[in-house]
Design a protein around this motif. Structure first.
Motif, PDB file in Angstrom:
ATOM      1  N   ASN A 136       0.848  -1.187   0.000  1.00 47.29           N
ATOM      2  CA  ASN A 136       0.000   0.000   0.000  1.00 47.29           C
ATOM      3  C   ASN A 136       0.886   1.240   0.000  1.00 47.29           C
ATOM      4  OD1 ASN A 136       0.092   1.131   2.976  1.00 47.29           O
ATOM      5  ND2 ASN A 136      -0.175  -1.101   3.168  1.00 47.29           N
ATOM      6  N   GLY A 157      -3.293   3.912  -2.127  1.00 39.72           N
ATOM      7  CA  GLY A 157      -3.558   2.829  -3.050  1.00 39.72           C
ATOM      8  C   GLY A 157      -3.209   1.501  -2.414  1.00 39.72           C
ATOM      9  N   SER A 159      -2.822  -2.649  -2.994  1.00 39.36           N
ATOM     10  CA  SER A 159      -2.659  -3.699  -3.986  1.00 39.36           C
ATOM     11  C   SER A 159      -2.371  -5.022  -3.293  1.00 39.36           C
ATOM     12  CB  SER A 159      -1.513  -3.355  -4.947  1.00 39.36           C
ATOM     13  OG  SER A 159      -1.236  -4.436  -5.826  1.00 39.36           O
ATOM     14  N   VAL A 170      -8.656   1.904  -3.596  1.00 43.14           N
ATOM     15  CA  VAL A 170      -8.207   3.226  -3.157  1.00 43.14           C
ATOM     16  C   VAL A 170      -8.916   3.566  -1.855  1.00 43.14           C
ATOM     17  CG1 VAL A 170      -8.095   5.676  -3.710  1.00 43.14           C
ATOM     18  CG2 VAL A 170      -7.778   3.988  -5.510  1.00 43.14           C
TER      19      VAL A 170
END
Length: 354
Positions: A136, A157, A159, A170
């Protein structure tokens, strides 16, 4: 009027997150957003909503980024639940911009150790290892007003992926801090964290080969399975702190209290204490527990007690580059948090301030 504005803002933010709901426990994903890789704040169980500053504020309350005078670079490492081979790595930079602004940038990743790949044909393992990537990235802006109120916003963000399955989302963190009293001894903070989009996994790893409904065809069809979506673990933190012994030149004692309203688990309450000598040697300890903790489930062997229901402790050593100037310093930090299972979580960190 300042107090009225602050109270109105706190009330508005508190309506965004519902009270702790144990019925929804386990339904949220992106649990990496609940982990703290920074040792100083981890030593207080992340209870410093009211007074955290600098890089650590990006994880707890982004309003504190602009309260750090100068630039700070931090490296963090954590041995998560010792014995699981899971670790956290993080790097962050925050900098004061102008007289009242502050920017911050941070990256955090998880390492799950070596996980062998197994299949139904090879249950003992194929000889390959899973490639897991949990990262992140956060970008923060904070602004401090002349009336001792600071606000901050973080865009993050998130991931999570393997070699053939991935998910991305997000999240937004927002916070406010207010200081008052003699030498700004009393501090109040509020932060709303992990409010963002729903996430869902997708990719080639979810594809399934099945027989062709056309019996005349001699080939199979590949179907893409839809994974269920999940929400992020949003929470609301409300904290306060008070500095004692501020009239003494070389000592400070800070008492900290914090309440956390979780959307997908029980609410939490905690308190802590930090002692500083010349702001160069600091020790801290905290205690956090869930409200209405259930303990062991009736009729089962499952224990639903929180993983971090207990104490935390830590220490920091700050070495100034010039005598009497703590704005330019090098710091070494350590923290330990007891856990219900495994051997606790150990945090170590290095920071450079200038």
């Amino acid at each position: 009027m300042k107090k009225i504005y602050l109270l109105a803002l706190c009330s508005a933010l508190s309506l965004v997150v519902s009270a702790g709901n144990p019925d929804r426990q386990g339904e949220a994903g992106a649990a990496q957003l609940l982990m703290n890789p920074w040792a100083p704040s981890a030593g207080l169980h992340s209870l410093g909503t009211s007074y955290v500053t600098g890089v650590e504020a990006m994880r707890i309350n982004p309003a504190g980024v602009s309260r750090f005078a100068g630039t700070q670079v931090m490296l963090g490492y954590a041995n998560y639940l010792q014995g699981t081979d899971i670790s956290m790595q993080a790097i962050g930079v925050s900098s004061r911009v102008g007289e009242s602004g502050g920017f911050g940038f941070s990256i955090m990743s998880l390492d799950f150790g070596d996980i062998p790949i197994t299949t139904t044909e090879q249950p003992e393992g194929t000889g390959a290892l899973m490639n897991l990537s949990f990262i992140n990235v956060g970008l923060t802006y904070s602004h401090q007003f002349e009336n001792k109120v600071s606000v901050g916003l973080t865009l993050r963000g998130v991931s999570e992926s393997t070699s053939d399955v991935s998910s991305f989302g997000v999240a937004i963190d927002a916070g406010v801090q207010y200081v008052t009293g003699v030498q700004d001894a009393f501090k109040f903070g509020l932060s709303l964290r992990n409010v963002g989009s729903r996430m869902a996994y997708g990719g080639q790893g979810l594809a399934t080969a099945a027989d062709n409904p056309d019996q005349a065809a001699d080939y199979k069809l590949t179907y893409a399975q839809r994974a269920a979506g999940f929400e992020m673990p949003s929470m609301l933190n409300i904290g306060a702190s008070y500095d004692f012994l501020t009239h003494l030149e070389n000592q400070r004692v800070t008492v900290v209290g914090n309440f956390t309203a979780n959307s997908f688990s029980r609410d939490e309450v905690g308190a802590g204490l930090e002692y500083a000598f010349r702001e160069q040697f600091l020790v801290r300890a905290g205690y956090r527990t869930d409200l209405d903790a259930p303990g062991r489930s009736e009729g089962t062997a499952a224990d639903e007690s929180p993983i971090y229901d207990g104490i935390s402790a830590g220490a920091s050593i700050r070495v100034p580059f010039a005598k009497g100037d703590l704005t330019r310093r090098f710091s070494v930090d350590y923290a330990y948090r007891s856990t219900r299972i495994y051997g606790g979580t150990h945090n170590v960190g290095l920071s450079l301030s200038f």
